[in-house]
Design a protein around this motif. Structure first.
Motif, short mmCIF file in Angstrom:
data_model
loop_
_atom_site.label_atom_id
_atom_site.label_comp_id
_atom_site.label_asym_id
_atom_site.label_seq_id
_atom_site.Cartn_x
_atom_site.Cartn_y
_atom_site.Cartn_z
N LYS A 124 -1.04 48.78 5.75
CA LYS A 124 -1.30 50.20 5.98
C LYS A 124 -0.36 50.76 7.04
O LYS A 124 0.07 51.92 6.96
N GLU A 161 -7.76 52.37 8.19
CA GLU A 161 -7.32 51.09 7.62
C GLU A 161 -6.20 50.44 8.42
O GLU A 161 -5.56 49.49 7.94
N LYS A 169 -4.24 59.02 2.65
CA LYS A 169 -5.53 58.55 3.19
C LYS A 169 -6.06 57.36 2.42
O LYS A 169 -6.61 56.43 3.00
N ASN A 170 -5.93 57.39 1.11
CA ASN A 170 -6.48 56.32 0.26
C ASN A 170 -5.39 55.42 -0.32
O ASN A 170 -5.65 54.70 -1.29
N SER A 227 -3.35 52.23 0.40
CA SER A 227 -3.45 51.09 1.32
C SER A 227 -2.17 50.29 1.45
O SER A 227 -2.03 49.52 2.39
N GLU A 276 -10.96 43.82 -1.44
CA GLU A 276 -11.88 44.77 -0.82
C GLU A 276 -12.77 44.14 0.25
O GLU A 276 -13.43 44.85 0.99
N LYS A 319 -12.40 45.37 3.76
CA LYS A 319 -12.74 46.77 4.04
C LYS A 319 -14.24 46.96 4.24
O LYS A 319 -14.75 48.07 4.11
N ARG A 359 -16.28 50.61 4.80
CA ARG A 359 -17.31 51.10 3.89
C ARG A 359 -18.60 51.43 4.65
O ARG A 359 -19.28 52.41 4.34
#
Length: 624
Positions: free
Chosen positions: A276, A168, A311-312, A314, A223, A226, A230
């Motif tokens: 990020k 990200e 990691k997740n 943002s 989103e 992203k 994905r």
């Protein structure tokens, strides 16, 4: 969103420093006047429409603008993106962070994106291919040394981009990228009203539903950037692709790593994701803090834990509307000891940094106590009741005599521990500290409560600055006011055990710098100042705001001093830029000119280093 004057001036000077005077004039006009059309920008800035458009193109290319089209006039109106503008000062830190995590190739790609702004993938590939072809042309380097390229092929570039997109650090431009958060929220409000509430919102239940649908719409907009991540996740992610490749080795050799990643859509336009990047910079700052307080080995373990947890994540600060979760969704992310151990290099000696003391001095039940829920306000200290049950715990396996015998035989308890147990000792050390670096949230599970942790570190930073500016006495007085609340001068003197003259002088000094404040309480309705009571108090949030404004003002001063120095040494700097002099300044320039040039470079490094230190404070106070 209102921006303080000092920040606006700092952002304008940063734009001037990196992109020139014309974009800076347009940017300053938008900061002063707010949202404007090209015609009004030209009118207020005294620039021609062509000059304004050129300036706007540069600013939009580097994501420094928001724009929207007025429904009535059809004109595009522009406003500043001040967060992206200030993040320009963090370019060096971001490149260093990427270099440490993704190597020189990742740093080179990020550096080019920082220089180019938003870029189509096909254009980036073409630019790299042209450079590769130029370097591979042997005829062009007959007399010169061929430079070493960080990116040597299109496949390597594609692989590096995939890794950065999955992390990200790079995201995708979409239709609403250049709309401000306020404009997007208004648009989502209108869409929700038109589709779900054409007759208006009636009742509490409808209001709750409306807020939920707005939050869902805002999450969908967020989103959209992203999409590439994905698509890559559908292929299992980089680590899974590499594991599959190792399992499919042919002739004893795995496939080239660059060939494992899917080809990216060349039409996609990408940019740096500063949100990020700031999350990663926060992790680096926390690891640095642990290195200084608990040792480098514990800091390394903490770094591996943060990599797994973030990691997740943002962004550092969540939006109260968009990120509001239902009770079923409120699951605290955590990692296990084995997951951290998998990421720790086998060359790291985990016995370093672990205290070697008798087990009789340790209460395992207290040290390994589980805390399943995050603290609401401040991280509490260990209760006295928890430390008084040492004799009843039955957790002491070795007496002092046994410990001495084992030491004489070279059988130290730390060395006898298994590697997972050694790792646990570092994690428990992180969990026991006052700032609360880690929370032991389950059996062999660990998490980090970033909000209370950063609040504690902010308070520590503020105390450190108060001590540096007002001394130990000033810090002691501030702590008394925090504990007791508002106090009169006599009560404060009694508690601080200071002379009246010294107390008055110190409190006045701290009032001038914004650390202490006074409140007038009239004795009667006439409000005569001679008969009023004046109470001293400490407002932490106001102290933060005052400190932030001073940090921006200091950065502005650094940039202004640097510009004055450039004008003063303009003749020497222009000489050093000549192609036949660049890189050989000491040999080609006169001694006097070279001395001035060297002095300028030294002063420039000092000013930039000062700005980086100020940015560390600003990031802790408002961004982390």
């Amino acid at each position: 969103m209102a921006v303080i004057k000092e920040k606006a001036e700092c952002c304008t000077l940063l734009v001037d420093e990196l992109y020139g005077q014309l974009p800076a004039r347009v940017y300053a006009t938008l900061f002063q006047r707010g949202k404007l059309s090209v015609r009004l920008i030209s009118q207020f800035s005294k620039l021609s429409a062509r000059q304004v458009k050129n300036g706007l193109c540069v600013l939009q290319q580097h994501n420094l603008l928001f724009y929207s089209v007025d429904a009535n006039s059809g004109e595009a109106e522009y406003s500043v993106n001040h967060e992206y503008a200030y993040n320009l000062v963090r370019t060096g830190k971001i490149l260093e962070m990427v270099d440490n995590s993704y190597g020189p190739a990742g740093r080179d790609v990020m550096q080019n994106l920082l220089l180019l702004g938003q870029t189509r993938i096909s254009d980036l590939v073409a630019a790299y291919q042209a450079k590769i072809n130029e370097v591979n042309n042997d005829d062009a380097w007959l007399n010169d040394k061929k430079p070493e390229l960080a990116i040597k092929s299109k496949a390597q570039l594609n692989s590096v981009l995939c890794r950065l997109i999955e992390a990200e650090l790079i995201d995708v431009i979409h239709s609403k990228t250049f709309q401000s958060a306020h404009e997007i929220e208004k648009q989502v409000h209108r869409e929700v009203m038109d589709v779900y509430f054409p007759n208006g919102i009636k009742g509490t239940k409808a209001k709750v539903e409306f807020e939920q649908r707005v939050a869902e719409g805002l999450r969908k907009v967020r989103e959209e950037s992203k999409t590439l991540k994905r698509k890559l996740a559908q292929n299992g992610g980089a680590s899974k692709r590499r594991k599959l490749a190792v399992g499919n080795e042919t002739n004893g050799a795995p496939e080239e790593e660059e060939d494992l990643d899917p080809a990216l859509d060349p039409r996609q336009v990408i940019r740096i994701n500063y949100e990020k990047c700031i999350v990663e910079l926060r992790s680096r700052r926390l690891v640095q803090y642990v290195n200084e307080t608990l040792g480098e080995t514990t800091g390394y373990v903490y770094g591996q834990l943060l990599k797994q947890l973030t990691k997740n994540i943002s962004r550092c600060k969540s939006d109260p509307l968009i990120d509001a979760l239902t009770p079923e969704e409120k699951v605290t992310p955590s990692v296990t000891t084995n997951e951290i151990l998998d990421k720790v290099k086998t060359s790291i000696d985990l016995t370093l940094g672990i205290g070697k003391i008798p087990s009789k001095s340790i209460s395992k039940s207290a040290a390994e106590r589980l805390t399943p829920f995050a603290p609401k306000d401040k991280i509490p200290f260990m209760n006295q009741d928890d430390s008084d049950d040492d004799e009843e715990d039955g957790d002491y396996s070795d007496s002092d005599e046994e410990m001495d015998t084992k030491k004489e035989n070279g059988d130290a308890p730390v060395a006898r521990m298994s590697r997972p147990e050694q790792l646990r000792q570092h994690l428990l050390l992180l969990a026991e500290g006052h700032p609360g670096f880690v929370r032991h949230c389950g059996e062999d599970e660990w998490t980090v409560d970033f909000k209370p942790l950063m609040e504690n570190l902010r308070a520590t930073e503020l105390d450190s600055i108060i001590e540096q500016t007002s001394g130990r006495q000033g810090l002691r007085l501030i702590r008394i006011l925090r504990t007791k609340g508002k106090l009169g001068e006599q009560a404060l003197q009694s508690l601080s055990l200071m002379r009246k003259v010294d107390l008055q002088q110190k409190m006045l000094e701290m009032r001038l710098v914004g650390f202490a404040h006074t409140q007038e309480v009239p004795r009667d309705n006439k409000a005569d100042p001679k008969k009023s009571i004046f109470l001293w108090y400490c407002d932490t949030e106001q102290a933060y705001s005052s400190l932030i404004a001073k940090c921006y003002a200091t950065m502005v001063h650094c940039l202004q001093v640097l510009e004055v120095r450039r004008q003063k040494d303009k003749d020497v700097l222009s000489l050093a830029k000549r192609t036949n002099v660049k890189g050989k300044e000491k040999d080609m320039m006169r001694d006097e000119s070279y001395a001035r040039f060297a002095k300028f470079l030294k002063d420039e490094r000092l000013l930039m280093a000062e700005m980086m230190r100020i940015d560390d404070t600003l990031a802790l106070l408002q961004d982390y």
